[in-house]
Design a protein around this motif. Sequence first.
Motif, PDB file in Angstrom:
ATOM      1  N   MET A  52       0.823  -1.206   0.000  1.00 44.96           N
ATOM      2  CA  MET A  52       0.000   0.000   0.000  1.00 44.96           C
ATOM      3  C   MET A  52       0.861   1.263   0.000  1.00 44.96           C
ATOM      4  O   MET A  52       0.475   2.284  -0.596  1.00 44.96           O
ATOM      5  CB  MET A  52      -0.919  -0.004   1.217  1.00 44.96           C
ATOM      6  CG  MET A  52      -1.871  -1.191   1.266  1.00 44.96           C
ATOM      7  SD  MET A  52      -2.812  -1.430  -0.271  1.00 44.96           S
ATOM      8  CE  MET A  52      -3.727   0.108  -0.354  1.00 44.96           C
ATOM      9  N   TRP A  55       2.170   1.599  -3.659  1.00 43.73           N
ATOM     10  CA  TRP A  55       1.235   1.375  -4.760  1.00 43.73           C
ATOM     11  C   TRP A  55       1.086   2.610  -5.632  1.00 43.73           C
ATOM     12  O   TRP A  55       1.070   2.521  -6.866  1.00 43.73           O
ATOM     13  CB  TRP A  55      -0.132   0.957  -4.218  1.00 43.73           C
ATOM     14  CG  TRP A  55      -1.103   0.608  -5.316  1.00 43.73           C
ATOM     15  CD1 TRP A  55      -1.160  -0.554  -6.013  1.00 43.73           C
ATOM     16  CD2 TRP A  55      -2.131   1.443  -5.845  1.00 43.73           C
ATOM     17  NE1 TRP A  55      -2.171  -0.509  -6.946  1.00 43.73           N
ATOM     18  CE2 TRP A  55      -2.782   0.718  -6.861  1.00 43.73           C
ATOM     19  CE3 TRP A  55      -2.567   2.737  -5.549  1.00 43.73           C
ATOM     20  CZ2 TRP A  55      -3.831   1.242  -7.582  1.00 43.73           C
ATOM     21  CZ3 TRP A  55      -3.622   3.258  -6.276  1.00 43.73           C
ATOM     22  CH2 TRP A  55      -4.250   2.509  -7.280  1.00 43.73           C
ATOM     23  N   THR A  56       0.984   3.770  -5.031  1.00 45.97           N
ATOM     24  CA  THR A  56       0.859   5.007  -5.818  1.00 45.97           C
ATOM     25  C   THR A  56       2.094   5.229  -6.675  1.00 45.97           C
ATOM     26  O   THR A  56       1.998   5.584  -7.860  1.00 45.97           O
ATOM     27  CB  THR A  56       0.632   6.205  -4.887  1.00 45.97           C
ATOM     28  OG1 THR A  56      -0.525   5.967  -4.082  1.00 45.97           O
ATOM     29  CG2 THR A  56       0.431   7.480  -5.694  1.00 45.97           C
ATOM     30  N   ALA A  57       3.275   5.021  -6.086  1.00 48.84           N
ATOM     31  CA  ALA A  57       4.510   5.180  -6.856  1.00 48.84           C
ATOM     32  C   ALA A  57       4.583   4.164  -7.991  1.00 48.84           C
ATOM     33  O   ALA A  57       4.997   4.491  -9.116  1.00 48.84           O
ATOM     34  CB  ALA A  57       5.721   5.037  -5.934  1.00 48.84           C
ATOM     35  N   HIS A  58       4.183   2.918  -7.730  1.00 48.72           N
ATOM     36  CA  HIS A  58       4.166   1.904  -8.783  1.00 48.72           C
ATOM     37  C   HIS A  58       3.203   2.288  -9.902  1.00 48.72           C
ATOM     38  O   HIS A  58       3.526   2.143 -11.092  1.00 48.72           O
ATOM     39  CB  HIS A  58       3.757   0.547  -8.189  1.00 48.72           C
ATOM     40  CG  HIS A  58       4.826  -0.079  -7.362  1.00 48.72           C
ATOM     41  ND1 HIS A  58       4.610  -1.191  -6.590  1.00 48.72           N
ATOM     42  CD2 HIS A  58       6.129   0.248  -7.173  1.00 48.72           C
ATOM     43  CE1 HIS A  58       5.732  -1.525  -5.970  1.00 48.72           C
ATOM     44  NE2 HIS A  58       6.658  -0.666  -6.303  1.00 48.72           N
ATOM     45  N   PHE A  59       2.043   2.782  -9.538  1.00 51.20           N
ATOM     46  CA  PHE A  59       1.030   3.150 -10.540  1.00 51.20           C
ATOM     47  C   PHE A  59       1.548   4.276 -11.428  1.00 51.20           C
ATOM     48  O   PHE A  59       1.511   4.176 -12.667  1.00 51.20           O
ATOM     49  CB  PHE A  59      -0.258   3.580  -9.826  1.00 51.20           C
ATOM     50  CG  PHE A  59      -1.453   3.668 -10.723  1.00 51.20           C
ATOM     51  CD1 PHE A  59      -2.378   2.639 -10.773  1.00 51.20           C
ATOM     52  CD2 PHE A  59      -1.655   4.780 -11.533  1.00 51.20           C
ATOM     53  CE1 PHE A  59      -3.477   2.720 -11.609  1.00 51.20           C
ATOM     54  CE2 PHE A  59      -2.751   4.867 -12.362  1.00 51.20           C
ATOM     55  CZ  PHE A  59      -3.668   3.829 -12.401  1.00 51.20           C
ATOM     56  N   VAL A  60       2.041   5.337 -10.808  1.00 52.93           N
ATOM     57  CA  VAL A  60       2.487   6.509 -11.572  1.00 52.93           C
ATOM     58  C   VAL A  60       3.730   6.178 -12.395  1.00 52.93           C
ATOM     59  O   VAL A  60       3.815   6.515 -13.586  1.00 52.93           O
ATOM     60  CB  VAL A  60       2.751   7.687 -10.609  1.00 52.93           C
ATOM     61  CG1 VAL A  60       3.357   8.863 -11.374  1.00 52.93           C
ATOM     62  CG2 VAL A  60       1.468   8.117  -9.922  1.00 52.93           C
ATOM     63  N   TRP A  61       4.695   5.497 -11.781  1.00 57.89           N
ATOM     64  CA  TRP A  61       5.953   5.236 -12.486  1.00 57.89           C
ATOM     65  C   TRP A  61       5.770   4.233 -13.625  1.00 57.89           C
ATOM     66  O   TRP A  61       6.447   4.334 -14.654  1.00 57.89           O
ATOM     67  CB  TRP A  61       7.005   4.753 -11.496  1.00 57.89           C
ATOM     68  CG  TRP A  61       8.376   4.678 -12.082  1.00 57.89           C
ATOM     69  CD1 TRP A  61       9.108   3.560 -12.341  1.00 57.89           C
ATOM     70  CD2 TRP A  61       9.184   5.785 -12.498  1.00 57.89           C
ATOM     71  NE1 TRP A  61      10.324   3.890 -12.883  1.00 57.89           N
ATOM     72  CE2 TRP A  61      10.390   5.251 -12.993  1.00 57.89           C
ATOM     73  CE3 TRP A  61       9.000   7.164 -12.505  1.00 57.89           C
ATOM     74  CZ2 TRP A  61      11.411   6.052 -13.485  1.00 57.89           C
ATOM     75  CZ3 TRP A  61      10.027   7.966 -12.989  1.00 57.89           C
ATOM     76  CH2 TRP A  61      11.204   7.416 -13.467  1.00 57.89           C
ATOM     77  N   TYR A  63       3.055   3.902 -15.541  1.00 59.95           N
ATOM     78  CA  TYR A  63       2.486   4.663 -16.654  1.00 59.95           C
ATOM     79  C   TYR A  63       3.520   5.606 -17.264  1.00 59.95           C
ATOM     80  O   TYR A  63       3.566   5.793 -18.492  1.00 59.95           O
ATOM     81  CB  TYR A  63       1.269   5.460 -16.166  1.00 59.95           C
ATOM     82  CG  TYR A  63      -0.034   4.746 -16.441  1.00 59.95           C
ATOM     83  CD1 TYR A  63      -0.629   4.824 -17.688  1.00 59.95           C
ATOM     84  CD2 TYR A  63      -0.648   3.989 -15.458  1.00 59.95           C
ATOM     85  CE1 TYR A  63      -1.825   4.170 -17.954  1.00 59.95           C
ATOM     86  CE2 TYR A  63      -1.840   3.328 -15.706  1.00 59.95           C
ATOM     87  CZ  TYR A  63      -2.429   3.418 -16.960  1.00 59.95           C
ATOM     88  OH  TYR A  63      -3.587   2.766 -17.214  1.00 59.95           O
ATOM     89  N   TYR A  64       4.345   6.194 -16.420  1.00 59.45           N
ATOM     90  CA  TYR A  64       5.362   7.118 -16.930  1.00 59.45           C
ATOM     91  C   TYR A  64       6.357   6.399 -17.829  1.00 59.45           C
ATOM     92  O   TYR A  64       6.704   6.892 -18.917  1.00 59.45           O
ATOM     93  CB  TYR A  64       6.088   7.774 -15.748  1.00 59.45           C
ATOM     94  CG  TYR A  64       7.283   8.596 -16.161  1.00 59.45           C
ATOM     95  CD1 TYR A  64       7.128   9.896 -16.631  1.00 59.45           C
ATOM     96  CD2 TYR A  64       8.568   8.063 -16.077  1.00 59.45           C
ATOM     97  CE1 TYR A  64       8.225  10.645 -17.016  1.00 59.45           C
ATOM     98  CE2 TYR A  64       9.670   8.803 -16.456  1.00 59.45           C
ATOM     99  CZ  TYR A  64       9.496  10.098 -16.930  1.00 59.45           C
ATOM    100  OH  TYR A  64      10.579  10.833 -17.312  1.00 59.45           O
ATOM    101  N   LEU A 100      -2.682  -3.399 -12.142  1.00 60.50           N
ATOM    102  CA  LEU A 100      -2.311  -2.477 -11.074  1.00 60.50           C
ATOM    103  C   LEU A 100      -3.349  -2.447  -9.958  1.00 60.50           C
ATOM    104  O   LEU A 100      -3.003  -2.265  -8.787  1.00 60.50           O
ATOM    105  CB  LEU A 100      -2.114  -1.072 -11.647  1.00 60.50           C
ATOM    106  CG  LEU A 100      -0.863  -0.873 -12.507  1.00 60.50           C
ATOM    107  CD1 LEU A 100      -0.843   0.513 -13.110  1.00 60.50           C
ATOM    108  CD2 LEU A 100       0.407  -1.110 -11.697  1.00 60.50           C
ATOM    109  N   VAL A 101      -4.613  -2.639 -10.304  1.00 60.57           N
ATOM    110  CA  VAL A 101      -5.661  -2.693  -9.268  1.00 60.57           C
ATOM    111  C   VAL A 101      -5.669  -4.054  -8.577  1.00 60.57           C
ATOM    112  O   VAL A 101      -5.907  -4.145  -7.363  1.00 60.57           O
ATOM    113  CB  VAL A 101      -7.030  -2.376  -9.899  1.00 60.57           C
ATOM    114  CG1 VAL A 101      -8.161  -2.643  -8.908  1.00 60.57           C
ATOM    115  CG2 VAL A 101      -7.086  -0.918 -10.347  1.00 60.57           C
TER     116      VAL A 101
END
Length: 599
Positions: A52, A55-61, A63-64, A100-101
């Motif tokens: 948790m 997770w935000t860093a994984h999601f953004v990176w 996609y980047y 990712l979800v």
Amino acid sequence: MEVPAGFLAKLWSFLSFLPFFLLLFILGLLKAALVGPAVLGIILIGNSAVIMGLWTAHFVWTYYCVANSQRFHFLAYNFRTKKLGPVLKVVVLVSLPVPLVLWPISGIVGSLLGGVAYGCFAPLLATFEAVGGNVTDKFYHCFVDGCWSTIKVGCTVVQDFTDFCFHSYFSYMDELIETVLPDERPTDIKLSKLPGCLLASLIGLPVDVILITAVALWKSPYMLFKGWKRLLEDLIGREGPFLETVCVPFAGLAIILWPLAVVGGVIGATVSSFFLGLYSGVIVYQEGSLLMGLAYIVSVVSLFDEYANDLLYLREGSCLPRPEYRRNMGPSTERKKLAENHNTDSKNGRENSYRSKLITEKSRTLKWEIQQYKPMQVWDWLFKSCEVNGRILLHDGLITLEDIEECMLKGNCKKLGVQLPAWSILQCLLASGKSNSSGLVISDHEVELTTMNGPRDKVFEWFVGPLLVIKEQLKRVHLDEIEENCLRELVIRCRNEKPEEWDGTEFASSDIVRRAQLQSIIRRLQGIVASMSRIPTFRRRFRNLVKLLYIETLQASASANHMREILKDSRSCIQSEEEKGSDDTLNKEHRTYDNGNVV
């Protein structure tokens, strides 16, 4: 121990075994009840916090990296050349939310199940291992083993999982946006084939999941009773895996836990059916035909049924239909392969297939099997070799204290974490080539690791297979001793990305083609080591190795400084003594002349 002969002897052996087993089993359950919740809490809370939190860093990176895998200029920044084609990039960007979800859900559920399984079974198995023949003070170890060690391993699991989520993941993503060669083509897919692939996957997913799960459930009673029958026969007769005395406690444990193995087999079949169903879309794309994908959906159920029959020693083949799903495969090719496999089984006897079972005739004890886990032995050799070679490189000046401090204190191990293992593996490859070995000579030239005696592990094959190819390439180059020494030094000093890097070095050969071949070999070796460094246990073990080298280097440096201070003090004392001795001589001479009235 002699095998009991006769019905009464076997019956007495079985009855005398029961109290001994029950006491160990109850003690193991009590230890599991005490240790299991603590281990479950450590693994579940630790892994969930990591998932948790990142997770935000994984999601953004993610996609980047996928979106910026193509070169473009923005202000002063020049982004990388593309590795993904436009169509594949769009497909990946659209489908990324699904994994990712699902990642937090699957990660937390997997941590829960893994924590329960390990927290319960590790103390239980350790209790039975404590009665092994090589264990002294068995009574003490029956109570102690599997308690604190299980908790420590739970902490290690969280540490390795953190390394994977934080370091390995970002390393994979960084590789996605790395600069590629100008002649390298981007990976792409044809847009016209996507509808057929999607349709085949949507059909194959529910069909294969339902049918494969149904076949697994249908075969599960056979697996349960045939396994029990075999285990009881071996237990009573002390045959097969239960021939030795130390195996007897594990016999009862295997009988009790066999239903869990059956349940695990059914769950594994259900989980794998998802991927088998989705693979039908790959068949459609490769063959360019929707009919081939539909044929695969039917054929894979038949293949799974035949595999289950071979595992359980039922009738050969399958009664389910098996249409051909490959254009380049002749109508009788697959049947010919199956016939060859069946003929081989009939020649060797069906008893040789017992190695597919949970308990095999070649496995002496459960403890022996755990100790003989060969991938871990190869892993241990690699780090032991890095430790020995690290001291050599420090002594030769190829690795400095600054390199170790950069990895130890700053956490930047990209250079040392690749070059030191690559240097160690290169030593092994050169020695293996000189000895004309068919594999890799490891463990101080005592063990020869080949494809025949190596672990039956896919990850192991992915790494060792290319190393065997590199060994043969180095052998064909025919390096002399001077070139070998230069090559070892270049592995440490150069990045080996451009041919011009070797221009200022002392490499003996001036042949451009030869140098390009060697540079290509080293780049591939370093790429293999970089992939190894992403395995979760690598970072922890390499950090411990660097810590050991760092402490030894500091101790050696302090000892050298201490010796210099001692030598400096010794020289000062000697000099002062010499000056004092010269003054005493002058005074003595002056007194002599004065007493003799010589002025």
